[in-house]
Structures are given as structure tokens and as C-alpha cells.
Design an enzyme around this catalytic site. Sequence first.
Site, PDB file in Angstrom:
ATOM      1  N   TYR A   1       2.886   8.673 -10.632  1.00 43.61           N
ATOM      2  CA  TYR A   1       3.589   9.446  -9.593  1.00 43.61           C
ATOM      3  C   TYR A   1       5.072   9.073  -9.487  1.00 43.61           C
ATOM      4  CZ  TYR A   1       4.653  10.955  -4.774  1.00 43.61           C
ATOM      5  OH  TYR A   1       5.227  11.503  -3.646  1.00 43.61           O
TER       6      TYR A   1
ATOM      7  N   LYS B   1      -3.241   0.582  -7.479  1.00 46.51           N
ATOM      8  CA  LYS B   1      -2.565   0.648  -6.168  1.00 46.51           C
ATOM      9  C   LYS B   1      -3.454   1.053  -4.999  1.00 46.51           C
ATOM     10  CE  LYS B   1      -1.088   5.399  -6.669  1.00 46.51           C
ATOM     11  NZ  LYS B   1      -0.080   6.401  -6.432  1.00 46.51           N
TER      12      LYS B   1
ATOM     13  N   SER C   1       6.497  -3.556  -2.769  1.00 45.22           N
ATOM     14  CA  SER C   1       6.000  -2.724  -1.664  1.00 45.22           C
ATOM     15  C   SER C   1       6.329  -3.360  -0.334  1.00 45.22           C
ATOM     16  CB  SER C   1       4.482  -2.600  -1.808  1.00 45.22           C
ATOM     17  OG  SER C   1       3.916  -2.060  -0.634  1.00 45.22           O
TER      18      SER C   1
ATOM     19  N   TYR D   1      -4.536  -6.088  -3.388  1.00 45.14           N
ATOM     20  CA  TYR D   1      -3.433  -5.278  -3.916  1.00 45.14           C
ATOM     21  C   TYR D   1      -2.098  -5.822  -3.409  1.00 45.14           C
ATOM     22  CZ  TYR D   1       0.144  -1.720  -3.619  1.00 45.14           C
ATOM     23  OH  TYR D   1       1.346  -1.083  -3.666  1.00 45.14           O
TER      24      TYR D   1
ATOM     25  N   LYS E   1       1.365  -7.861  -5.321  1.00 41.95           N
ATOM     26  CA  LYS E   1       2.801  -7.580  -5.203  1.00 41.95           C
ATOM     27  C   LYS E   1       3.557  -8.850  -4.809  1.00 41.95           C
ATOM     28  CE  LYS E   1       2.670  -3.273  -6.353  1.00 41.95           C
ATOM     29  NZ  LYS E   1       3.147  -2.895  -7.689  1.00 41.95           N
TER      30      LYS E   1
ATOM     31  N   TYR F   1       9.071  -0.546  -1.815  1.00 41.63           N
ATOM     32  CA  TYR F   1       8.930   0.842  -1.368  1.00 41.63           C
ATOM     33  C   TYR F   1       8.251   0.897  -0.011  1.00 41.63           C
ATOM     34  CZ  TYR F   1       8.856   1.430  -6.519  1.00 41.63           C
ATOM     35  OH  TYR F   1       9.089   1.373  -7.858  1.00 41.63           O
TER      36      TYR F   1
ATOM     37  N   ASN G   1       6.778   4.375   2.246  1.00 41.76           N
ATOM     38  CA  ASN G   1       5.702   5.298   1.853  1.00 41.76           C
ATOM     39  C   ASN G   1       6.258   6.479   1.051  1.00 41.76           C
ATOM     40  OD1 ASN G   1       4.461   3.660   3.970  1.00 41.76           O
ATOM     41  ND2 ASN G   1       2.785   5.105   3.853  1.00 41.76           N
TER      42      ASN G   1
ATOM     43  N   ASN H   1      -4.295   8.515   0.489  1.00 42.50           N
ATOM     44  CA  ASN H   1      -3.018   8.582   1.204  1.00 42.50           C
ATOM     45  C   ASN H   1      -2.897   9.869   2.012  1.00 42.50           C
ATOM     46  OD1 ASN H   1      -2.023   7.006  -1.655  1.00 42.50           O
ATOM     47  ND2 ASN H   1      -1.731   6.036   0.310  1.00 42.50           N
TER      48      ASN H   1
HETATM   49  N1  UFG Z   1      -3.836   8.299   7.395  1.00 38.67           N
HETATM   50  C1  UFG Z   1      -4.635   9.132   8.146  1.00 38.67           C
HETATM   51  N2  UFG Z   1      -5.568   9.880   7.478  1.00 38.67           N
HETATM   52  C2  UFG Z   1      -5.733   9.843   6.138  1.00 38.67           C
HETATM   53  C3  UFG Z   1      -4.899   8.987   5.377  1.00 38.67           C
HETATM   54  C4  UFG Z   1      -3.957   8.219   6.045  1.00 38.67           C
HETATM   55  O1  UFG Z   1      -4.529   9.201   9.363  1.00 38.67           O
HETATM   56  O2  UFG Z   1      -6.615  10.539   5.610  1.00 38.67           O
HETATM   57  C5  UFG Z   1      -2.819   7.498   8.081  1.00 38.67           C
HETATM   58  C6  UFG Z   1      -2.998   5.997   7.883  1.00 38.67           C
HETATM   59  O3  UFG Z   1      -3.902   5.491   8.823  1.00 38.67           O
HETATM   60  C7  UFG Z   1      -1.563   5.498   8.032  1.00 38.67           C
HETATM   61  C8  UFG Z   1      -0.720   6.648   7.502  1.00 38.67           C
HETATM   62  O4  UFG Z   1      -1.556   7.800   7.528  1.00 38.67           O
HETATM   63  O5  UFG Z   1      -1.281   5.334   9.391  1.00 38.67           O
HETATM   64  C9  UFG Z   1      -0.252   6.420   6.071  1.00 38.67           C
HETATM   65  O6  UFG Z   1      -1.370   6.097   5.284  1.00 38.67           O
HETATM   66  P1  UFG Z   1      -1.295   6.059   3.688  1.00 38.67           P
HETATM   67  O7  UFG Z   1      -2.660   5.714   3.195  1.00 38.67           O
HETATM   68  O8  UFG Z   1      -0.663   7.288   3.173  1.00 38.67           O
HETATM   69  O9  UFG Z   1      -0.267   4.876   3.414  1.00 38.67           O
HETATM   70  P2  UFG Z   1      -0.352   3.345   3.863  1.00 38.67           P
HETATM   71  O10 UFG Z   1       0.823   3.134   4.768  1.00 38.67           O
HETATM   72  O11 UFG Z   1      -1.653   2.932   4.348  1.00 38.67           O
HETATM   73  O12 UFG Z   1      -0.189   2.649   2.433  1.00 38.67           O
HETATM   74  C10 UFG Z   1       0.973   2.748   1.732  1.00 38.67           C
HETATM   75  C11 UFG Z   1       0.719   2.667   0.227  1.00 38.67           C
HETATM   76  C12 UFG Z   1       0.205   1.329  -0.152  1.00 38.67           C
HETATM   77  C13 UFG Z   1       1.070   0.252   0.400  1.00 38.67           C
HETATM   78  C14 UFG Z   1       1.253   0.422   1.869  1.00 38.67           C
HETATM   79  C15 UFG Z   1       2.210  -0.566   2.439  1.00 38.67           C
HETATM   80  O13 UFG Z   1      -0.220   3.651  -0.159  1.00 38.67           O
HETATM   81  O14 UFG Z   1       0.221   1.254  -1.557  1.00 38.67           O
HETATM   82  O15 UFG Z   1       1.781   1.706   2.141  1.00 38.67           O
HETATM   83  O16 UFG Z   1       2.246  -0.492   3.822  1.00 38.67           O
HETATM   84  F1  UFG Z   1       0.526  -0.976   0.217  1.00 38.67           F
END
Ligand code: UFG
Length: 343
Positions: A13, A87, A127, A152, A156, A180, A182, A202
Site C-alpha cells: 500500500y 502489519k 509507526s 507488531y 517496530k 507514520y 494512520n 483498518n
Molecule cells: N475502527 C472502528 N471500526 C473498524 C476499524 C477501526 O471503529 O472496523 C476504529 C478503531 O477502533 C480506531 C480507528 O478506527 O479507533 C482506527 O483504527 P485502524 O485499525 O484503522 O488503525 P489503528 O489506529 O488501530 O492502527 C493503525 C495501524 C497500525 C499501527 C497503529 C498505530 O493500522 O499498523 O495505527 O497506532 F500500529
Amino acid sequence: MHKKVLVTGGTGYIGSHTVVELIQKGFSVVIADSLENSDITVLDGIEKITGVRPIFEKIDLSINYPTIELFKKYQGFSAVIHFAAYKAVGESVAEPLKYYRNNLNSLMNILEGMSVTNTPNLVFSSSCTVYGQPEKLPVTEQTPIQEANSPYGNTKQISEEVIRDFIHINEEINAVALRYFNPIGAHDSALIGELPIGIPNNLVPFITQTAAGLRESLSVFGDDYNTLDGSAIRDYIHVVDLAKAHVIAIERLADKINKSRIEYFNLGTGIGISVLECIKSFEKVSGKKLNYKIVGRRPGDIEKIWADTSFANRELNWKAEKTIDDAMLSAWNWEKNIRKIQQ
Ligand code: UFG
């Protein structure tokens, strides 16, 4: 000037968007990818956008011998951007050895390949997960690293330490670790974007797949956080803005204007956005009502984080330019393109 760059994970990506920016800046690119979590057709998208098909090497970088041979084959590179890694946070909890083995062996093999072939510059995908849930927001690069809350995240943290120790004894090698926040969105052409395998973990791919009819409804994980609307807050950065920062990091190292042998930069927008605000943005730009429901918190999630980007803004002369609406629209255009949705 010798400008051949090795991009590991270059069909992934963030990798694919960075390859586009590199090619458009005149770099020649060799992509090394196992294709375990990406698709070879990404090369078609890159070629359509740039007019150039990058050299591609299918390789498992966690295996030492072929990785060193790759470096020897190209007589070294001017720089390496190392994206290739597993990841998925949840999967890393279930299969820690898989994560440590892959993410750490790959890095160590690449560092060895760099030292054997006198490759001088490394840009590493780190990250914001290294900060955990910070006490003070926004987070600067000096915000203390906290104990990782997943294997994971730990890979990092350990990777940053491995690089630091390695360059200490390899004085010709300099590194930049990009932390990074998000990454979301897709290239404006809608020819490359995020391609999650199976059910997305995500937020944004889950939103676009729900709108496209692949998922019945989005679960919003928690509305009882200490935030304005109760949903969790992140710093969502457009992947094209993120990709551009990699080119700048490469040029900074090539021009030897880095201030220390390893530098760390927060790559975010500096703006915290809640899950419910993301949904609103998506509904606005797509004109579609999203089917969603509030459910309990997702284990391991932090409440809120966003970046202080002033160091990256100043030192890299870089700033995220695209908005959450730009990112959501591009993500939606990409989803429509791959699902052959017309409207
Ligand atoms: N969320 C939802 N519903 C979903 C998916 C996510 O409500 O179906 C919420 C999560 O709870 C969070 C936000 O959307 O509050 C973002 O979630 P993501 O899974 O998109 O991203 P994260 O912040 O959990 O994780 C990302 C990267 C990881 C990294 C992390 C660091 O995907 O690789 O940020 O904080 F480690």
C-alpha cells in the site's frame, strides 16, 4: 548521479504510492516483494500512472542468502526504503513468532546487504505505535517510547534499535525512521490504493467496503472514550502526502543534510479526527449513507493520538497537504474502481 533505489514491499500500500513519487522524481526503482500481501497487478497501476514499469524481484527478504544476492546483483543501491513487513496488530498477538521472524530477519538481512555492498542510506517504515497512549498530546519525536502493546508494535521498536546499533559500527550508513500515523486514501488516478486481503482490520477500507456492499455494516469500536463525540481519535494522513515524505527523506540523506546519523520524524497531519467524524466525511464526499453501529471498544486500542509535525515540517520542508475529505474521496474512488461500481 546514481539514483537506483531499492524499495522493499514496493507493491504494498504505502510502498506502491512511494514508488510512483520516486519515479516521477527521476529515480530508478527496484521493487523487492514476496507478494504475500500484495498483488503483481500493482505494477500495471504504477506503469499506467508513471509510464515506467519498475524492475520487480519476487523475494522473501527474511531469508538471508537471496537477499544478499539481490544487493550484489544490482551492485548496491543509492538507498533502500524498507517497507516490507507484516502489519496486522491482532494477528501479531496470535502469532508472535511469525512477526518477529519476518519483520526482524528481513531488516537484519537488508542491513547486512547494505553493508556488504556499501549502500549508504536507509529509510525505515516505523509507526506512531511506538508511543503507545501518550500522556501529553500531540506527540513529538521526544515523547517517550512506551512498552509495545503488540508484537507488531514491538518489531517496530526493536527495528529502530537494531538500526541504531548497526549504523553505530557502519559509519558510512545513515538512516531515517519515519513514524507514520494512520495512512489512508489512494492515488488520485484511482489506479493504485489499499488492497486488504480478507476482512479489513483498518477503518477506512472497512468503510469503503461497507459502502460498496461487501460488508453489511461498520462496527464503531467504542463511543465512551474521553473525546468530543466519544469515539477514538487518530491522525489520518493521506498516503500520497506520506509517500512524498519518503522521497524527501531519500534526498536529505543523499545531500548529506541530515543532522544525525539516525533521524526520527512523525508523519501525520497534526489534526486528530474521531471515528464518527471519519464517517461523516465519507458520507459527505461519497453522497452515500453508511450503515454503521456502535459496539464495544476493540481490545488494545488507544483512546487518542495525533502528531506534533513541526519537526518534520521544518526539517523536511514537508507538510501534509490533503484533507480528510480528499483522502476519503480518493479511497472511495479506488474502491469503486476495483469493484467496478459506476456511480
Ligand atoms: N475502527 C472502528 N471500526 C473498524 C476499524 C477501526 O471503529 O472496523 C476504529 C478503531 O477502533 C480506531 C480507528 O478506527 O479507533 C482506527 O483504527 P485502524 O485499525 O484503522 O488503525 P489503528 O489506529 O488501530 O492502527 C493503525 C495501524 C497500525 C499501527 C497503529 C498505530 O493500522 O499498523 O495505527 O497506532 F500500529
